[in-house]
Scaffold this motif. Sequence first.
Motif, PDB file in Angstrom:
ATOM      1  N   ALA A 243     -32.243  17.633  35.638  1.00  0.00           N
ATOM      2  CA  ALA A 243     -32.183  16.643  34.978  1.00  0.00           C
ATOM      3  C   ALA A 243     -33.270  16.820  33.989  1.00  0.00           C
ATOM      4  O   ALA A 243     -33.086  16.146  32.879  1.00  0.00           O
ATOM      5  N   ILE A 244     -34.535  17.403  34.200  1.00  0.00           N
ATOM      6  CA  ILE A 244     -35.339  17.682  33.017  1.00  0.00           C
ATOM      7  C   ILE A 244     -34.797  18.260  31.965  1.00  0.00           C
ATOM      8  O   ILE A 244     -35.034  18.175  30.659  1.00  0.00           O
ATOM      9  N   LEU A 245     -33.935  19.343  32.287  1.00  0.00           N
ATOM     10  CA  LEU A 245     -33.557  20.289  31.165  1.00  0.00           C
ATOM     11  C   LEU A 245     -32.320  19.599  30.451  1.00  0.00           C
ATOM     12  O   LEU A 245     -32.423  19.694  29.296  1.00  0.00           O
ATOM     13  N   VAL A 256     -28.785  12.437  31.580  1.00  0.00           N
ATOM     14  CA  VAL A 256     -29.541  12.394  32.754  1.00  0.00           C
ATOM     15  C   VAL A 256     -28.742  11.537  33.602  1.00  0.00           C
ATOM     16  O   VAL A 256     -28.749  11.815  34.746  1.00  0.00           O
ATOM     17  N   SER A 257     -28.558  10.160  33.331  1.00  0.00           N
ATOM     18  CA  SER A 257     -27.996   9.099  33.982  1.00  0.00           C
ATOM     19  C   SER A 257     -26.613   9.458  34.510  1.00  0.00           C
ATOM     20  O   SER A 257     -26.452   9.314  35.996  1.00  0.00           O
ATOM     21  N   ILE A 258     -25.630  10.175  33.720  1.00  0.00           N
ATOM     22  CA  ILE A 258     -24.528  10.743  34.364  1.00  0.00           C
ATOM     23  C   ILE A 258     -24.607  11.815  35.424  1.00  0.00           C
ATOM     24  O   ILE A 258     -24.051  11.728  36.455  1.00  0.00           O
ATOM     25  N   TYR A 259     -25.659  12.681  35.106  1.00  0.00           N
ATOM     26  CA  TYR A 259     -25.713  13.808  36.096  1.00  0.00           C
ATOM     27  C   TYR A 259     -26.461  13.118  37.297  1.00  0.00           C
ATOM     28  O   TYR A 259     -25.910  13.618  38.571  1.00  0.00           O
ATOM     29  N   SER A 260     -27.213  12.221  37.047  1.00  0.00           N
ATOM     30  CA  SER A 260     -27.951  11.770  38.473  1.00  0.00           C
ATOM     31  C   SER A 260     -27.112  10.678  39.243  1.00  0.00           C
ATOM     32  O   SER A 260     -27.251  10.754  40.429  1.00  0.00           O
ATOM     33  N   SER A 261     -25.890  10.315  38.649  1.00  0.00           N
ATOM     34  CA  SER A 261     -25.089   9.564  39.590  1.00  0.00           C
ATOM     35  C   SER A 261     -24.356  10.222  40.373  1.00  0.00           C
ATOM     36  O   SER A 261     -24.216  10.067  41.654  1.00  0.00           O
ATOM     37  N   TYR A 262     -24.125  11.580  40.020  1.00  0.00           N
ATOM     38  CA  TYR A 262     -23.275  12.566  40.901  1.00  0.00           C
ATOM     39  C   TYR A 262     -24.384  13.313  41.851  1.00  0.00           C
ATOM     40  O   TYR A 262     -24.109  13.209  43.116  1.00  0.00           O
ATOM     41  N   TYR A 264     -26.997  11.641  43.041  1.00  0.00           N
ATOM     42  CA  TYR A 264     -27.261  10.575  43.821  1.00  0.00           C
ATOM     43  C   TYR A 264     -26.506  10.662  45.030  1.00  0.00           C
ATOM     44  O   TYR A 264     -27.043  10.537  46.194  1.00  0.00           O
ATOM     45  N   ILE A 265     -24.994  10.918  44.977  1.00  0.00           N
ATOM     46  CA  ILE A 265     -24.320  10.851  45.951  1.00  0.00           C
ATOM     47  C   ILE A 265     -24.478  12.155  46.522  1.00  0.00           C
ATOM     48  O   ILE A 265     -24.608  12.205  47.928  1.00  0.00           O
ATOM     49  N   MET A 266     -24.661  13.477  46.151  1.00  0.00           N
ATOM     50  CA  MET A 266     -24.479  14.654  46.700  1.00  0.00           C
ATOM     51  C   MET A 266     -26.120  14.407  47.601  1.00  0.00           C
ATOM     52  O   MET A 266     -26.166  15.160  48.524  1.00  0.00           O
ATOM     53  N   SER A 267     -27.092  14.190  46.983  1.00  0.00           N
ATOM     54  CA  SER A 267     -28.319  14.106  47.374  1.00  0.00           C
ATOM     55  C   SER A 267     -28.365  13.300  48.615  1.00  0.00           C
ATOM     56  O   SER A 267     -29.107  13.788  49.742  1.00  0.00           O
TER      57      SER A 267
END
Length: 507
Positions: A243-245, A256-262, A264-267
Amino acid sequence: MRTKKSILNFITSFFPWVIIAIIGFPKIHLFISNYGSELNGLTQLIYQIFSYFGLAEMGFGSAIAYKLYKLFAEDDREKISSVFTGAVKIYKKIGMIIFSLGILLAASSALFLRSNEISQLYIFVIIVLNSIDYLLIYLLLMPYQTLLIADQKKYKVNVILNTKLFLFKIVELLLIAFKVEYILIIIVGIIFNVISNYLVVKQTLKNYPWLDKKSMPDYSTIGMTKDVFVHKISKIVFNNTDAILLSLFKGGLLSVSIYSSYNYIMSYLTQILEYILNSPLESFGNLFANTKENAKKKKFIFNEYQSLSMFISVFFSSMFYISILSFVKIWLGDKYLIGNIAVLLFASILFVKCIYSPISSMISVSGKFNETKKSTIIATLINIVLSAILVKKYNISGVLFATLFSELFIMMPSYVKCIYKEVLDDSKSNYYKKFVYSVLITIGIVLFDKLLISILPLYSDFNYLNWFVSSIILGIVDAGIVFLILFFTMKSFKALMLRFKRMVIKK
């Protein structure tokens, strides 16, 4: 007794997190709708940065847990009190370090955190409040939580913390739905955390009335942290660098928001699976610290543990790959869809994390931090460099590939070699046979699912009901197939299932 405590750990971890995960999905949708993608991306980015600040802990928690496994097995109350007293003092210092780093981040945020929608003062206040929250965790919670967990009483911590999390998620969802000021929501979260931290302290003192908080502090665990610290860095880099990169190189807070949404599910899936797989972790620590237990029994129990991780990794990674895009389209809309390659990489990372969770857990309970330190450093550096190179051209897929490559081809082989050679006294080829077998089963399940979807009207309509029904049908079929394959082809998995059956019948 170990099995009973492992099951209690699992029950108090798994089921609350399933409910909490369900609550979290409408929360993200409402958050983005009411506050915007940039604030969502900012909150995720701040979370990743504070995870790096957690390096100040230097792996001290793992080191103290490892030492306490043996002390609890020996029932050495005097030494337990000394280690605990030392832990309280060290955790206070760690909390102050993280708090200071947070204030420094807040003061310098204007230099690298820029947004068209969010003021610098707003960003400053959010970071300061997060700093206070982390400080309170280390001052009130960490030493007491570590003591309970090392004594195989993680379920008592789970009851308190998961109840708090459940109640807060409900309150948070309502506050977001009514567009309450986000800073107020953070303050409410801090209040919930203070209450739950206090309850964990009370529970610990109730369980150990003999605990002498004035005993001479034992700081011997600090000597182990130099090796544990490397593993701590590695875990943080693998979980929080992407996310930082993405925010620095391409896409900004929206990416970051798009990446974090997926993620979030995987986490959440990973968290739930780790709860399942790590439920017996403290029991393993007690087992392997007990020199009276024979090596054959240890190896037998580990193989059962490994077979469970195979079932979980095959089932969840294949279901994730098949259903995730349909869900995200319904959940957040077309704007948040990613390519099939990125989905495959997410699913592969989920698979790898699950399949070798028993191996990484054994590193902790056997204290093999020094032996795997070198490969961990190499894997971490490769992940950072490769991510920085690939993110510019391939965006999310680039950072995911770097994570998968370094974990699968650098870190995992080293861990497997160490555990099978030095702890289990077994051939590492036995592990790789199971790994390849799991991969082949997963590929077969995915191909079967695609065939089934082409025949039946699964995921045909983009609404929650169709997605849910389709996933339930597919999940039951997949779980049944994977169960039968492993039950009739793996002795360890069959033995584990029969053990569960005997426990249920006995009750």
